[in-house]
Design an enzyme around this catalytic site. Structure first.
Site, mmCIF file in Angstrom:
data_model
loop_
_atom_site.group_PDB
_atom_site.id
_atom_site.type_symbol
_atom_site.label_atom_id
_atom_site.label_comp_id
_atom_site.label_asym_id
_atom_site.label_seq_id
_atom_site.Cartn_x
_atom_site.Cartn_y
_atom_site.Cartn_z
ATOM 1 N N GLU A 116 57.457 38.386 57.379
ATOM 2 C CA GLU A 116 56.289 38.977 58.012
ATOM 3 C C GLU A 116 56.305 40.490 57.793
ATOM 4 O O GLU A 116 56.922 41.226 58.572
ATOM 5 C CB GLU A 116 56.301 38.684 59.517
ATOM 6 C CG GLU A 116 56.214 37.207 59.850
ATOM 7 C CD GLU A 116 55.508 36.978 61.181
ATOM 8 O OE1 GLU A 116 54.586 36.163 61.224
ATOM 9 O OE2 GLU A 116 55.880 37.627 62.170
ATOM 10 N N ASN A 132 51.878 31.362 66.367
ATOM 11 C CA ASN A 132 52.500 32.272 67.321
ATOM 12 C C ASN A 132 51.382 32.832 68.195
ATOM 13 O O ASN A 132 50.632 33.695 67.762
ATOM 14 C CB ASN A 132 53.216 33.396 66.552
ATOM 15 C CG ASN A 132 53.745 34.477 67.479
ATOM 16 O OD1 ASN A 132 53.800 34.296 68.695
ATOM 17 N ND2 ASN A 132 54.133 35.605 66.903
ATOM 18 N N LYS A 181 51.562 34.602 70.814
ATOM 19 C CA LYS A 181 51.851 35.903 71.455
ATOM 20 C C LYS A 181 51.437 35.838 72.926
ATOM 21 O O LYS A 181 51.571 34.796 73.549
ATOM 22 C CB LYS A 181 51.164 37.028 70.676
ATOM 23 C CG LYS A 181 51.453 36.928 69.174
ATOM 24 C CD LYS A 181 51.074 38.138 68.392
ATOM 25 C CE LYS A 181 51.441 37.916 66.929
ATOM 26 N NZ LYS A 181 51.213 39.080 66.094
ATOM 27 N N HIS A 197 60.978 38.675 66.009
ATOM 28 C CA HIS A 197 59.624 39.093 65.635
ATOM 29 C C HIS A 197 59.546 40.623 65.654
ATOM 30 O O HIS A 197 60.161 41.260 66.501
ATOM 31 C CB HIS A 197 58.599 38.480 66.596
ATOM 32 C CG HIS A 197 57.201 38.635 66.103
ATOM 33 N ND1 HIS A 197 56.522 39.837 66.205
ATOM 34 C CD2 HIS A 197 56.369 37.783 65.463
ATOM 35 C CE1 HIS A 197 55.317 39.688 65.658
ATOM 36 N NE2 HIS A 197 55.205 38.452 65.193
ATOM 37 N N GLU A 218 57.405 42.543 66.720
ATOM 38 C CA GLU A 218 56.933 43.099 67.994
ATOM 39 C C GLU A 218 58.071 43.186 69.008
ATOM 40 O O GLU A 218 58.011 43.967 69.948
ATOM 41 C CB GLU A 218 55.755 42.261 68.518
ATOM 42 C CG GLU A 218 54.495 42.526 67.704
ATOM 43 C CD GLU A 218 53.479 41.403 67.701
ATOM 44 O OE1 GLU A 218 53.576 40.490 68.540
ATOM 45 O OE2 GLU A 218 52.590 41.437 66.830
ATOM 46 N N GLY A 249 48.537 41.350 62.217
ATOM 47 C CA GLY A 249 47.393 41.710 63.054
ATOM 48 C C GLY A 249 46.506 42.789 62.466
ATOM 49 O O GLY A 249 45.671 43.362 63.167
ATOM 50 N N SER A 274 48.470 38.191 59.065
ATOM 51 C CA SER A 274 47.044 38.039 58.753
ATOM 52 C C SER A 274 46.752 36.842 57.844
ATOM 53 O O SER A 274 45.829 36.894 57.031
ATOM 54 C CB SER A 274 46.468 39.330 58.168
ATOM 55 O OG SER A 274 46.596 40.393 59.102
HETATM 56 P P1 PGA Z 1 48.822 37.615 62.671
HETATM 57 O O1 PGA Z 1 50.281 37.542 63.342
HETATM 58 O O2 PGA Z 1 48.591 36.290 61.971
HETATM 59 O O3 PGA Z 1 47.872 37.811 63.832
HETATM 60 O O4 PGA Z 1 48.836 38.760 61.716
HETATM 61 C C1 PGA Z 1 51.349 36.902 62.712
HETATM 62 C C2 PGA Z 1 52.594 37.058 63.536
HETATM 63 O O5 PGA Z 1 52.794 38.130 64.139
HETATM 64 O O6 PGA Z 1 53.426 36.140 63.637
#
Ligand code: PGA
Length: 285
Positions: free
Chosen positions: A170, A13, A15, A99, A101, A176, A216
């Site tokens: 997640e 992903n 982003k 997601h 976000e 992140g 992460s």
């Molecule tokens: P990350 O993000 O691996 O940077 O923690 C995962 C995601 O949001 O899909």
């Protein structure tokens, strides 16, 4: 992971990262170092503007392309949005939905369900993201939150449609942050998600759905996480932006699986008690 019943999927992903030129450069590098073995499906989800470049660059490879979001409507007056048909026509096979976000921007469980249905109708495979916040984790609400999110996501879907869905657990606190869930935590929730799917559909459908972990995940922790029987892959943000790191995660997915389970009767597949009870269907904030 358990390759007897379901696919292992490693999805990136991106982003809001990478221009078109950077997408092409990434594809060039990744193709050079991509392992030949086909132990998992590989997906990259670039920003919308880079999707055509990614589809072109990966055309003759095993790397599939996904979008990061889409609108549920077929077409219309939705400034700034992208329709399921546009996503599919651009060459995407997958779409990330729900997601955290995007949920943080106000996307509701009901909207995620609408999008999942629209994605399936357009021939796309939704990667449905669910997960608890740190406050919900601290309050011991993980199983309840996850149960409600899975149920809400699958409203109105029959077994064959549910089989086409991919879930990504997640935890919001892990995205992140560098704070990864432990393999035990990831396994417990992924198994819980499978238990909820089994209650909604049946054991065969539940066994066939790939459930990924995200938050992460990186080249150093991927092997341990992917060794869990109910963790069928990863949805990777930061570590998917660098070809070498992404490939190390793909390599971590090449590990012995529980093929012997194929001989076991269905009732013996372990279920998660916390996800078996009939909890309240009231929303948790
Ligand atoms: P990350 O993000 O691996 O940077 O923690 C995962 C995601 O949001 O899909």
């Amino acid at each position: 992971m358990n390759r007897t019943y379901r696919k292992t999927i490693i999805a990136g992903n991106w982003k809001m990262n990478k221009t078109i030129a950077e997408t092409t450069a990434f594809a060039r590098e990744l193709k050079k170092i991509l392992p030949k073995g086909r132990w998992c499906s590989i997906v990259v989800c670039p920003g919308a503007l880079s999707i055509p470049a990614a589809v072109k660059a990966f055309r003759d490879t095993r790397v599939a392309v996904g979008a990061q979001n889409m609108h549920a409507a077929d077409a219309g007056a939705y400034t700034g949005e992208i329709s399921p048909a546009q996503v599919a026509a651009a060459g995407c096979e997958y779409v990330i939905l729900g997601h955290s976000e995007r949920r943080a921007l106000g996307e509701t469980d009901a909207q995620v369900n609408e999008k999942i249905r629209a994605a399936l109708a357009a021939g796309l495979r939704p990667i449905v993201c669910i997960g608890e916040t740190d406050a919900q984790l601290a309050a011991g609400l993980t199983a309840e939150v996850i149960t409600l999110q899975v149920k809400a996501a699958l409203v109105g879907l029959n077994g064959p449609k549910i089989k086409k869905c991919i879930f990504a657990y997640e935890p919001v606190w892990a995205i992140g942050t560098g704070q990864t869930a432990s393999p035990e935590q990831a396994e417990e929730v992924c198994r819980g998600i499978r238990t909820v799917i089994r209650r909604i559909a049946d054991a065969k459908v539940a066994r066939a759905v790939s459930i990924l972990y995200g938050g992460s995940m990186n080249a150093d922790n991927a092997f341990e996480l992917l060794a869990c029987p109910d963790v069928d892959g990863g949805l990777i943000g930061g570590a998917s932006l660098v070809p070498e790191q992404f490939v190390r995660i793909i390599q971590a997915a090449n590990q012995p699986t529980r093929r012997r389970e194929a001989d076991k009767p269905e009732e013996e597949e372990p279920l998660s008690a916390a996800y078996e009870e009939d909890g309240s269907d009231e929303a948790i904030s």
